[in-house]
Design an enzyme around this catalytic site. Structure first.
Site, PDB file in Angstrom:
ATOM      1  N   SER A 110       0.930  -1.265   0.058  1.00 36.23           N
ATOM      2  CA  SER A 110       0.058   0.074   0.048  1.00 36.23           C
ATOM      3  C   SER A 110       0.856   1.122  -0.135  1.00 36.23           C
ATOM      4  O   SER A 110       1.958   1.120   0.264  1.00 36.23           O
ATOM      5  CB  SER A 110      -1.052  -0.036   1.365  1.00 36.23           C
ATOM      6  N   TYR A 147      -0.318   0.015  10.493  1.00 37.56           N
ATOM      7  CA  TYR A 147      -0.461  -0.670   9.077  1.00 37.56           C
ATOM      8  C   TYR A 147       0.579  -0.284   8.282  1.00 37.56           C
ATOM      9  O   TYR A 147       1.008  -0.955   7.512  1.00 37.56           O
ATOM     10  CB  TYR A 147      -1.957   0.126   8.643  1.00 37.56           C
TER      11      TYR A 147
END
Length: 321
Positions: free
Chosen positions: A158, A184
């Site tokens: 990501s 994350y």
């Protein structure tokens, strides 16, 4: 492989137009929703035999109607059970696939979790690092003997890797205050570094690994975020883009979001993308600027960092590869 040019708006069907995948066997994790379902559908529609690995077989069975419908062109689809939050489950899944001894051409590490409240996996790892990185690290390495020469590993990362490098001293937030976005970001940086080191280790066998950012897509991944948190995140991205002279980030459709995955798995030149990080069906540029929506941070492609993460991951899962 195709020389056609694709971009942010390309869809899975556009990327795979004219591509025949008959005889190709592909494992995709996380085919219960969103990108995983679309990735599996597109690959099956082009003749691939897809194995979907999921935590909840009943949920996946309900979600995967479009995948089974796509199997009219000669492809096939089956589901296997895999809970990435349990190393015992990962080992059981890998053992079952190894026992079948059927080779894979591609493994796509698609499953993931984003910004949940603090938690731990069954083995005591911080949830996001445990599921997004360590579960896949163990699964892919255990299945590596089944990968055919010319095969690929595709790791979904990501642009959020830009939020944080991995912390090899405190990967499970035992000494650091937990921040769901830092966690994350660490896990997504780990996905990129894993592909870097896997590629280095396996390219001699003709097997390449690549990581990618699918783009901003409203999928089930955002289920842990409130409406206010989503709006604040969007405002933050828009502001950082504006400061860099860029337009606001666009959300992609699910077929556009899964396009980079199928491009990296079946269309892109293996030598070009091996060990690289991709976005919008292209190889991403190195970019140290703070805004969130383009490029790859150099720390995520650092070869020494990738080797150090590999060693730490082996220590954490209790296996050497």
């Amino acid at each position: 492989m195709s020389n056609r040019s694709f971009g942010a708006q390309s869809t899975t069907d556009e990327v795979l137009a004219g591509v025949q995948l008959a005889g190709k066997r592909i494992l995709v994790t996380g085919v219960s929703a969103g990108l995983g379902v679309e990735t599996a559908r597109a690959l099956v529609a082009h003749g691939a035999d897809v194995v979907g690995a999921v935590r909840d077989l009943h949920k996946a069975e309900r979600a995967c109607g479009p995948v089974r419908d796509a199997a009219t062109g000669g492809g096939s689809f089956e589901l296997v059970e895999l809970d990435l939050a349990s190393l015992a489950s990962v080992r059981a899944c890998a053992d079952a696939l190894m026992a079948k001894a059927l080779p894979f051409d591609v493994v796509i590490a698609n499953a993931g979790i984003m910004a949940p409240p603090f938690g731990r996996t069954q083995d005591g790892f911080e949830t996001q690092f445990g599921i997004n990185h360590l579960g896949h690290f163990l699964l892919v390495n255990r299945l590596a003997p089944l990968l055919r020469a010319g095969g690929r590993v595709v790791a979904l990362a990501s642009s959020a890797h830009r939020l944080a490098d991995v912390d090899l001293d405190d990967p499970s937030f035992e000494h650091t205050p937990y921040d769901p976005w830092v966690a994350y970001g660490r896990s997504k940086t780990a996905n990129i570094l894993f592909a870097v080191e896997f590629d280095r280790r396996f390219k001699g066998r003709g097997i390449r690994a690549v990581s990618l950012h699918p783009g901003g897509i409203a999928t089930e991944l955002i289920r842990h975020m409130s409406k206010e948190e989503l709006e604040a995140m969007t405002a933050s991205f828009t502001a950082s883009n504006a400061a860099a002279g860029l337009p606001p980030p666009d959300l992609k459709s699910v077929p556009q979001g899964a396009a980079t995955t199928v491009w990296a798995a079946a269309v892109a030149d293996a030598d070009a993308v091996g060990g690289r990080y991709c976005e919008d069906c292209q190889i991403a540029v190195l970019d140290t600027a703070p805004q969130m929506d383009r490029g790859v941070q150099p720390y995520a492609l650092d070869a020494a960092r990738a080797q150090a993460l590999w060693a730490k991951s082996e220590e954490m899962v209790g296996e050497r590869f």
